[in-house]
Design a protein around this motif. Structure first.
Motif, PDB file in Angstrom:
ATOM      1  N   ASP A  51     -19.645  53.369  30.579  1.00 30.79           N
ATOM      2  CA  ASP A  51     -19.239  52.728  29.320  1.00 30.79           C
ATOM      3  C   ASP A  51     -18.082  53.470  28.678  1.00 30.79           C
ATOM      4  O   ASP A  51     -17.185  52.859  28.089  1.00 30.79           O
ATOM      5  N   ARG A  52     -18.086  54.803  28.787  1.00 31.12           N
ATOM      6  CA  ARG A  52     -16.989  55.578  28.186  1.00 31.12           C
ATOM      7  C   ARG A  52     -15.687  55.320  28.930  1.00 31.12           C
ATOM      8  O   ARG A  52     -14.616  55.259  28.314  1.00 31.12           O
ATOM      9  N   VAL A  53     -15.759  55.143  30.259  1.00 27.70           N
ATOM     10  CA  VAL A  53     -14.556  54.796  31.031  1.00 27.70           C
ATOM     11  C   VAL A  53     -13.986  53.466  30.535  1.00 27.70           C
ATOM     12  O   VAL A  53     -12.776  53.319  30.336  1.00 27.70           O
ATOM     13  N   LEU A  54     -14.875  52.501  30.310  1.00 32.77           N
ATOM     14  CA  LEU A  54     -14.423  51.193  29.811  1.00 32.77           C
ATOM     15  C   LEU A  54     -13.807  51.325  28.424  1.00 32.77           C
ATOM     16  O   LEU A  54     -12.805  50.679  28.107  1.00 32.77           O
ATOM     17  N   GLU A  55     -14.400  52.170  27.580  1.00 26.26           N
ATOM     18  CA  GLU A  55     -13.848  52.395  26.232  1.00 26.26           C
ATOM     19  C   GLU A  55     -12.460  53.019  26.309  1.00 26.26           C
ATOM     20  O   GLU A  55     -11.556  52.657  25.545  1.00 26.26           O
ATOM     21  N   LEU A  56     -12.283  53.958  27.246  1.00 27.26           N
ATOM     22  CA  LEU A  56     -10.976  54.591  27.406  1.00 27.26           C
ATOM     23  C   LEU A  56      -9.924  53.571  27.854  1.00 27.26           C
ATOM     24  O   LEU A  56      -8.782  53.599  27.392  1.00 27.26           O
ATOM     25  N   ARG A  57     -10.342  52.652  28.738  1.00 23.84           N
ATOM     26  CA  ARG A  57      -9.403  51.624  29.178  1.00 23.84           C
ATOM     27  C   ARG A  57      -8.971  50.736  28.018  1.00 23.84           C
ATOM     28  O   ARG A  57      -7.833  50.291  27.941  1.00 23.84           O
ATOM     29  N   GLN A  58      -9.921  50.492  27.114  1.00 28.14           N
ATOM     30  CA  GLN A  58      -9.623  49.628  25.974  1.00 28.14           C
ATOM     31  C   GLN A  58      -9.159  50.425  24.758  1.00 28.14           C
ATOM     32  O   GLN A  58      -8.981  49.875  23.679  1.00 28.14           O
ATOM     33  N   LYS A  59      -8.996  51.740  24.941  1.00 27.04           N
ATOM     34  CA  LYS A  59      -8.532  52.649  23.889  1.00 27.04           C
ATOM     35  C   LYS A  59      -9.426  52.578  22.647  1.00 27.04           C
ATOM     36  O   LYS A  59      -8.955  52.531  21.519  1.00 27.04           O
ATOM     37  N   ARG A  60     -10.751  52.571  22.922  1.00 26.21           N
ATOM     38  CA  ARG A  60     -11.700  52.548  21.816  1.00 26.21           C
ATOM     39  C   ARG A  60     -12.337  53.914  21.650  1.00 26.21           C
ATOM     40  O   ARG A  60     -12.388  54.717  22.558  1.00 26.21           O
ATOM     41  N   THR A  61     -12.840  54.164  20.408  1.00 30.65           N
ATOM     42  CA  THR A  61     -13.528  55.439  20.163  1.00 30.65           C
ATOM     43  C   THR A  61     -14.849  55.487  20.917  1.00 30.65           C
ATOM     44  O   THR A  61     -15.422  54.466  21.217  1.00 30.65           O
ATOM     45  N   SER A  62     -15.290  56.709  21.177  1.00 31.34           N
ATOM     46  CA  SER A  62     -16.491  56.878  21.994  1.00 31.34           C
ATOM     47  C   SER A  62     -17.757  56.504  21.237  1.00 31.34           C
ATOM     48  O   SER A  62     -17.933  56.862  20.074  1.00 31.34           O
ATOM     49  N   SER A  63     -18.620  55.766  21.917  1.00 31.91           N
ATOM     50  CA  SER A  63     -19.964  55.472  21.372  1.00 31.91           C
ATOM     51  C   SER A  63     -21.013  56.036  22.318  1.00 31.91           C
ATOM     52  O   SER A  63     -22.197  55.720  22.218  1.00 31.91           O
ATOM     53  N   ALA A  64     -20.568  56.851  23.270  1.00 34.45           N
ATOM     54  CA  ALA A  64     -21.461  57.369  24.313  1.00 34.45           C
ATOM     55  C   ALA A  64     -22.501  58.328  23.738  1.00 34.45           C
ATOM     56  O   ALA A  64     -22.199  59.145  22.868  1.00 34.45           O
ATOM     57  N   ARG A  65     -23.726  58.203  24.241  1.00 36.29           N
ATOM     58  CA  ARG A  65     -24.782  59.146  23.900  1.00 36.29           C
ATOM     59  C   ARG A  65     -24.892  60.178  25.027  1.00 36.29           C
ATOM     60  O   ARG A  65     -24.506  59.897  26.148  1.00 36.29           O
ATOM     61  N   ILE A  66     -25.412  61.319  24.697  1.00 36.62           N
ATOM     62  CA  ILE A  66     -25.549  62.343  25.739  1.00 36.62           C
ATOM     63  C   ILE A  66     -27.009  62.733  25.886  1.00 36.62           C
ATOM     64  O   ILE A  66     -27.781  62.706  24.928  1.00 36.62           O
ATOM     65  N   ASN A  67     -27.370  63.077  27.103  1.00 39.73           N
ATOM     66  CA  ASN A  67     -28.727  63.514  27.416  1.00 39.73           C
ATOM     67  C   ASN A  67     -28.664  65.032  27.647  1.00 39.73           C
ATOM     68  O   ASN A  67     -28.344  65.494  28.744  1.00 39.73           O
ATOM     69  N   ILE A  68     -28.917  65.783  26.591  1.00 40.67           N
ATOM     70  CA  ILE A  68     -28.746  67.240  26.645  1.00 40.67           C
ATOM     71  C   ILE A  68     -29.666  67.869  27.693  1.00 40.67           C
ATOM     72  O   ILE A  68     -29.248  68.722  28.479  1.00 40.67           O
ATOM     73  N   ARG A  69     -30.924  67.426  27.737  1.00 39.73           N
ATOM     74  CA  ARG A  69     -31.868  68.035  28.681  1.00 39.73           C
ATOM     75  C   ARG A  69     -31.439  67.793  30.130  1.00 39.73           C
ATOM     76  O   ARG A  69     -31.501  68.679  30.970  1.00 39.73           O
ATOM     77  N   LYS A  70     -30.968  66.570  30.425  1.00 39.98           N
ATOM     78  CA  LYS A  70     -30.534  66.268  31.787  1.00 39.98           C
ATOM     79  C   LYS A  70     -29.379  67.184  32.184  1.00 39.98           C
ATOM     80  O   LYS A  70     -29.340  67.701  33.300  1.00 39.98           O
ATOM     81  N   PHE A  71     -28.443  67.405  31.257  1.00 37.45           N
ATOM     82  CA  PHE A  71     -27.298  68.270  31.537  1.00 37.45           C
ATOM     83  C   PHE A  71     -27.781  69.693  31.825  1.00 37.45           C
ATOM     84  O   PHE A  71     -27.360  70.319  32.799  1.00 37.45           O
ATOM     85  N   ILE A  72     -28.674  70.206  30.972  1.00 39.99           N
ATOM     86  CA  ILE A  72     -29.145  71.585  31.127  1.00 39.99           C
ATOM     87  C   ILE A  72     -29.905  71.753  32.446  1.00 39.99           C
ATOM     88  O   ILE A  72     -29.710  72.737  33.170  1.00 39.99           O
ATOM     89  N   ILE A  73     -30.758  70.796  32.788  1.00 39.33           N
ATOM     90  CA  ILE A  73     -31.542  70.898  34.032  1.00 39.33           C
ATOM     91  C   ILE A  73     -30.620  70.817  35.251  1.00 39.33           C
ATOM     92  O   ILE A  73     -30.794  71.559  36.227  1.00 39.33           O
ATOM     93  N   ALA A  74     -29.618  69.936  35.202  1.00 39.64           N
ATOM     94  CA  ALA A  74     -28.669  69.828  36.315  1.00 39.64           C
ATOM     95  C   ALA A  74     -27.908  71.141  36.491  1.00 39.64           C
ATOM     96  O   ALA A  74     -27.708  71.619  37.617  1.00 39.64           O
ATOM     97  N   LEU A  75     -27.490  71.752  35.374  1.00 38.20           N
ATOM     98  CA  LEU A  75     -26.787  73.034  35.422  1.00 38.20           C
ATOM     99  C   LEU A  75     -27.697  74.112  36.003  1.00 38.20           C
ATOM    100  O   LEU A  75     -27.293  74.902  36.865  1.00 38.20           O
ATOM    101  N   TYR A  76     -28.941  74.136  35.551  1.00 38.66           N
ATOM    102  CA  TYR A  76     -29.928  75.103  36.040  1.00 38.66           C
ATOM    103  C   TYR A  76     -30.094  74.985  37.562  1.00 38.66           C
ATOM    104  O   TYR A  76     -30.079  75.984  38.285  1.00 38.66           O
ATOM    105  N   MET A  77     -30.247  73.742  38.027  1.00 38.34           N
ATOM    106  CA  MET A  77     -30.455  73.509  39.460  1.00 38.34           C
ATOM    107  C   MET A  77     -29.234  73.966  40.274  1.00 38.34           C
ATOM    108  O   MET A  77     -29.379  74.625  41.303  1.00 38.34           O
ATOM    109  N   ASP A  78     -28.046  73.628  39.805  1.00 35.87           N
ATOM    110  CA  ASP A  78     -26.838  73.989  40.546  1.00 35.87           C
ATOM    111  C   ASP A  78     -26.587  75.487  40.595  1.00 35.87           C
ATOM    112  O   ASP A  78     -26.106  76.019  41.582  1.00 35.87           O
ATOM    113  N   VAL A  79     -26.915  76.163  39.507  1.00 35.86           N
ATOM    114  CA  VAL A  79     -26.615  77.597  39.430  1.00 35.86           C
ATOM    115  C   VAL A  79     -27.680  78.441  40.130  1.00 35.86           C
ATOM    116  O   VAL A  79     -27.353  79.381  40.860  1.00 35.86           O
TER     117      VAL A  79
END
Length: 287
Positions: free
Chosen positions: A255-283
């Protein structure tokens, strides 16, 4: 030998789509529309390398199936798929023993990337088991000390990931690093604890918790923006494919890619826990 897969989903369209995608990575040898059908398959003594399973089904939940199958075949790898985004259910799924949790709608690139990741984990596990077997006699004579990940290796992994995401040097990045290291030997706590308790573990005092949360949220949003920009130029960009679905909810990145194409402000939500767990797994995993 080709990898074997099973698909369990009461939505026949999703079941068929998953099977078609996974057949490009190996052989889908079983498809089921209910949890009980899947259980009967495993209880008969048959097994697969990887099982993609829906979370919520009419007869029995995917989590119950995972727990029962892993008690029989602990080497089977599970990937859970669902429209549900409840953090408590996700945490229960990871506690039950799944490798990844994917949100519907199904995305081909995400399924292929995760299938490859779990198969790589399986190959690595098999290799390590062979090494362990070969070293059994030596260990009997001279016990081998538990291996501790080299600090330099961990530091380079953090730097590489943050560089890929375009957030090197940000305060929030340093706090993400502190969280991963703080929970290095407590993966289950990282999955299950409320985010506030996770922030509290690295905070100097109560007043600092909110600031930490704001800085982490800001730096993850910046990372999402950078990855979305890469997807704007090329959906097959190496970094977009590597991080879009693993560190973020793929639908939000798209959705954020589509917003960038249309030059719209971001409405994207973030999943903080998913990011942290993915970082933990990779590191920390597979070091």
């Amino acid at each position: 030998m080709a990898a074997t897969f099973a698909v369990v989903d009461d939505d026949l369209a999703s079941q068929r789509m998953l099977a078609d995608i996974l057949n490009t990575k190996g052989d889908v040898i079983a498809e089921f529309s209910s949890g009980h059908e899947a259980l009967r398959f495993f209880e008969s003594g048959r097994r697969v390398d990887v099982c993609f399973i829906d979370l919520l089904m009419p007869d029995i939940s995917g989590i119950e199936v995972v727990e029962k199958v892993l008690s029989m075949f602990p080497e089977t790898l599970f990937v859970m798929i669902s429209q549900v985004e409840a953090k408590t259910l996700m945490a229960k799924a990871y506690t039950a023993g799944i490798e990844f949790f994917i949100h519907k709608p199904i995305n081909r690139n995400e399924i292929l990337a995760i299938a490859e990741r779990v198969l790589e984990k399986q190959r690595l596990k098999s290799t390590l088991e062979q090494i362990e077997k070969s070293l059994a006699e030596i260990r009997a004579l001279k016990p081998v000390k538990d291996y501790q990940p080299n600090e330099q290796v961990i530091k380079k992994r953090f730097q590489g990931i943050f560089a890929d995401l375009g957030i090197v040097g940000e305060t929030g990045s340093r706090e993400l690093q502190a969280i991963v290291l703080r929970f290095k030997d407590h993966e289950e706590e990282l999955i299950n604890l409320p985010l506030r308790s996770i922030y509290q573990a690295i905070a100097g005092n109560e007043e600092e918790i909110q600031s930490i949360e704001q800085r982490i949220r800001r730096v993850i949003k910046q990372a999402l923006e950078n990855i979305a920009l890469r997807g704007l130029e090329d959906f097959y960009d190496e970094y977009f494919e590597r991080y879009a679905s693993k560190y973020f909810d793929y639908a939000e990145v798209r959705d954020r890619v589509l917003e960038l194409r249309q030059k719209r402000t971001s409405s994207a939500r973030i999943n903080i826990r998913k990011f942290i767990i993915a970082l933990y797994m990779d590191v920390l995993h597979d070091i």
